[in-house]
Design an enzyme around this catalytic site. Structure first.
Site, PDB file in Angstrom:
ATOM      1  N   GLU A 150       0.504  -1.474  -0.030  1.00  0.00           N
ATOM      2  CA  GLU A 150       0.163  -0.187  -0.388  1.00  0.00           C
ATOM      3  C   GLU A 150       0.691   1.313  -0.093  1.00  0.00           C
ATOM      4  O   GLU A 150       0.459   2.436   0.774  1.00  0.00           O
ATOM      5  CB  GLU A 150      -0.953  -0.271   0.906  1.00  0.00           C
ATOM      6  CG  GLU A 150      -2.180  -1.655   0.751  1.00  0.00           C
ATOM      7  CD  GLU A 150      -2.881  -1.042   2.149  1.00  0.00           C
ATOM      8  OE1 GLU A 150      -2.852  -0.434   3.187  1.00  0.00           O
ATOM      9  OE2 GLU A 150      -4.512  -1.468   2.080  1.00  0.00           O
ATOM     10  N   GLU A 308      -6.713  -8.268  -0.202  1.00  0.00           N
ATOM     11  CA  GLU A 308      -6.998  -8.004   0.902  1.00  0.00           C
ATOM     12  C   GLU A 308      -8.761  -7.824   1.617  1.00  0.00           C
ATOM     13  O   GLU A 308      -8.811  -7.150   0.755  1.00  0.00           O
ATOM     14  CB  GLU A 308      -6.524  -7.056   1.823  1.00  0.00           C
ATOM     15  CG  GLU A 308      -4.792  -7.415   2.036  1.00  0.00           C
ATOM     16  CD  GLU A 308      -3.734  -6.285   3.129  1.00  0.00           C
ATOM     17  OE1 GLU A 308      -4.870  -5.843   3.676  1.00  0.00           O
ATOM     18  OE2 GLU A 308      -2.634  -5.758   1.971  1.00  0.00           O
TER      19      GLU A 308
HETATM   20  C1  GLA Z   1      -4.352  -2.646   4.774  1.00  0.00           C
HETATM   21  C2  GLA Z   1      -2.600  -3.388   4.865  1.00  0.00           C
HETATM   22  C3  GLA Z   1      -2.642  -4.282   5.973  1.00  0.00           C
HETATM   23  C4  GLA Z   1      -3.707  -4.675   7.113  1.00  0.00           C
HETATM   24  C5  GLA Z   1      -4.761  -3.853   6.460  1.00  0.00           C
HETATM   25  C6  GLA Z   1      -5.736  -3.597   8.062  1.00  0.00           C
HETATM   26  O1  GLA Z   1      -4.851  -3.007   3.682  1.00  0.00           O
HETATM   27  O2  GLA Z   1      -2.105  -3.598   4.002  1.00  0.00           O
HETATM   28  O3  GLA Z   1      -1.529  -5.020   6.310  1.00  0.00           O
HETATM   29  O4  GLA Z   1      -3.178  -3.187   7.621  1.00  0.00           O
HETATM   30  O5  GLA Z   1      -4.971  -2.598   5.581  1.00  0.00           O
HETATM   31  O6  GLA Z   1      -7.082  -3.249   7.025  1.00  0.00           O
END
Ligand code: GLA
Ligand code: ZN
Length: 677
Positions: A150, A308
């Site tokens: 991210e 995710e």
């Molecule tokens: C993001 C991050 C993860 C985690 C999630 C929690 O997507 O990439 O490492 O912190 O949020 O929602």
């Protein structure tokens, strides 16, 4: 296909064995297998463990993790760990720490915390990626590479300032060209030397965390530059990995509608797009659908990865509601319906300490499989196994496209007037939502995308018209296309300099109107859009708000006029015949009722097909491959609802039940229908 080694919808997610003792690892694998999990994303935040000091690298525990997973038939999405630098590095090399918007040098802490132009980062991050690739490129477990995590945030340090000047030199060539682009004669800002240019933050041109600026040109370029800098970080790691491996795709997980990075530029550099879906409690399901389509649009429609989502709840919202029974599965299939070939979670096992311990996981703190969440995950895992390779690689075919542009979004946000209430994403979503409710597929496209296979192209609030875009829209329309744009469009060029000679500038001839003035009122104040005659599904009066272009027709037919204020009677909806096509202009921000009826009108006029008819809240999306169509019916209601197929017979490939004509679908249920003869 993302990787032929795993020819099914990948199922798994982020896995952090480094947070746990060995005895848990065995248990993890047992539970993963029970849940039908076949991919674990590992090594996302382990830089400090792998590189305990300057020249020391220790891969022993990662070796074990990857081997252990593979022995149990679980593949690995291998991350490079560079999204959070080690504390020793922050101490020894302060340049890796960012300077924030307020000009404060950050200490060690958090994540996504490295300056993208830090010599230390530029040395050590690609080096780590290279070492990982060298070590694991032949490992049969590794099916994808996950660079960093991210990418996020901007830096305002001296190294960024220097790099900004270099970036500007590359973009503009001369300081004179920079002055011109930024209109620096305003407020006596003329620059004579590159060194006079500084980063725009609270100490110079911007305020309110960057939501306001004195110089849109400078601020826009700084956004482009920071987005490019982070992208450069990605590319450096990607290229190190590519030295060793050609076939295993390299990605980084994006964040959907995240504002600060120009994801269309990023998509071009990624082998496969991946993204993290975390809707808030008030996010409409059609907004999630739109975001999936936008992520698919980053690579012109290729399938993407859902990297995710939470199996149950999040931790970082104000109120972290559980996903109700069935919702995790429903939203997983929503992603697949819109083009995802993976369903992955954050996280596989819930951690015991720090900020994410209350974030949902496949394996909860209780540690066993007898939980609602685990059972739902395992049921989905089983189903995805049965689905096999049926839908992967299939594509969505849309006749309607909506343009989305990050730089346009930045420019609107920074514009300083006419209204703070203008929300680009919301305006775009209105149009998306209307077609979504009609079960008409939409592609979310960049302004550079090929247009000729679309019937309708909608560019809401196309404030910034980049070079060549107006011409391509004209060609599209001339050849029979239908183009729709709205108020506050065609105003500036790529540098945020106003196109002179009357709004909407370069679009003026195409839409056949002139916008003389733009009124901006407090958003609760409404005007009316009064239809001159019935026009398809449009009749009577609608409301509009926020911005009100005072327009004159220059050849366009006037379909509706304002109902009140001193511009009552002036056009608010126009249609201009242009070659074999037509261009519509909506001069104010319309209510959803108008946009819905407008979409219905276009549907009827252009004979656009709904995939199926369905009740409200029942989403219908189709993916196609090898002449086969998979129709996803997703009931977002918690109660049974209706849908209707044509006369053909359809098989739900998840259950083998068949459907024909009037049919029902239980609450929160998903069908994947395939036509049978
Ligand atoms: C993001 C991050 C993860 C985690 C999630 C929690 O997507 O990439 O490492 O912190 O949020 O929602
Ligand atoms: Zn910096």
């Amino acid at each position: 296909m993302i990787n032929e080694r795993l020819p099914k919808i990948w199922y798994g997610g982020d896995y952090n064995p480094e947070q746990w003792d060995q005895e848990i690892w065995i248990e993890d694998n047992r539970m993963f297998k029970l849940a039908g999990i076949d991919v674990a994303t590992v090594n996302v935040f382990a830089w400090a463990i792998i590189q305990p000091s300057e020249n020391e690298y220790d891969f022993s525990s990662l070796d074990q993790t990857i081997d252990r997973l593979y022995q149990d038939g679980i593949y690995v999405c291998l991350a490079t760990s560079t999204a959070a630098h080690p504390a020793w590095m922050a101490k020894r090399y302060p340049d890796i720490r960012r300077v924030d918007f307020e000009g404060r040098k950050r200490k060690f802490g958090g994540r996504h915390n490295s300056c993208p132009n830090s010599p230390t980062l530029l040395k050590y991050a690609p080096r780590l990626a290279g070492k990982l690739a060298e070590r694991y490129h032949n490992h049969p477990a590794v099916v994808a590479w996950h660079v960093s995590n991210e990418y996020w945030g901007y830096c305002y340090c001296d190294n960024c300032e220097k790099a900004f000047r270099v970036w500007l030199k590359n973009r503009y060539g001369t300081i004179e060209a920079v002055n011109k682009a930024w209109n620096t004669a305003f407020w006596g800002h003329t620059f004579y030397d590159w060194d006079e240019i500084v980063t725009p933050n609270i100490l110079s041109e911007e305020w309110e965390g960057g939501r306001n600026t004195n110089f849109q040109g400078i601020s826009l370029d700084y956004r482009r530059f920071q987005s490019d800098s982070l992208l450069e970080n990605f590319k450096l790691e990607r290229d190190r990995i590519k030295k060793y491996t050609k076939d295993v795709p390299v990605t980084t997980n994006l964040m959907g509608l995240y504002d600060e990075l120009d994801y269309f530029k990023w998509g071009k550099e990624m082998d496969v797009v991946s993204w993290d879906n975390y809707p808030s409690i008030d996010t409409p399901v059609s907004m999630t659908a739109m975001t999936h389509d936008l992520m698919r649009g980053l690579k012109s429609g290729l399938p993407f990865m859902l990297m995710e989502q939470t199996p149950s709840q999040q931790n970082w919202q104000a109120y972290n509601a559980l996903k109700r029974p069935g919702v995790m599965r429903l939203w997983s299939y929503q992603a697949v319906a819109h083009g995802a070939d993976t369903v992955m979670f954050f996280q596989l096992r819930r951690s015991i300490g720090a900020t994410e311990k209350y974030h949902g996981a496949v394996i909860e703190h209780v540690g066993h499989e007898h939980t609602r969440v685990f059972k739902e995950c395992a049921a989905l895992g089983k189903e995805l196994n049965l689905l096999g390779d049926k839908v992967i690689g299939s594509r969505i075919k849309a006749k309607v496209a909506i343009m989305f542009d990050w730089e346009n979004r930045w420019a609107i946000g920074l514009s300083s007037g006419p209204s703070v209430a203008l929300d680009y994403v919301k305006e775009v979503h209105k149009f998306y939502d209307a077609f979504y409710k009609l079960n008409i597929p939409v592609d979310m496209i960049s302004v550079e995308e090929e247009l000729n296979h679309y019937d309708i192209v909608i560019a809401p609030v196309l404030y910034m018209v980049k070079e060549g875009v107006a011409d391509r829209l004209k060609t599209f329309t001339k050849n029979g296309g239908t183009f729709i744009t709205t108020f506050f469009s065609g105003i500036v060029n790529e540098s945020d300099l106003v196109t002179l000679g009357g709004y909407p500038g370069e679009l003026r001839e195409l839409v056949g109107i002139w916008a003389e003035e733009i009124d901006a009122l407090e958003p609760s104040i409404k005007n009316e859009m009064v239809m001159v005659d019935r026009y398809g599904a449009l009749s009577g009066t609608y409301t509009c708000s926020t911005l009100f272009d005072l327009i004159h027709s220059e050849g366009a037919d006037v379909l509706a006029t304002y109902g009140s204020d001193f511009y009552a009677g002036m056009p608010v909806l126009t249609k201009n015949r242009y070659g074999a096509g037509a261009a519509y202009y909506i001069a104010s921000s319309p209510d959803q009722v108008f946009v819905d009826a407008f979409a219905q009108t276009l549907k009827d006029e252009q004979k656009l097909a709904s995939i199926l008819e369905s009740d409200q809240g029942v989403e219908v999306v189709a993916r196609e491959k090898n002449g086969k169509r998979f129709i996803f019916v997703l009931n977002h209601n918690d109660k049974e609802a209706n849908f209707k197929t044509d006369n053909k017979k359809y098989l739900n490939i998840l259950t083998n039940n068949t459907y024909q004509g009037d049919s029902t679908i239980p609450g929160r249920e998903v069908f994947i229908l395939e036509e049978i003869n």
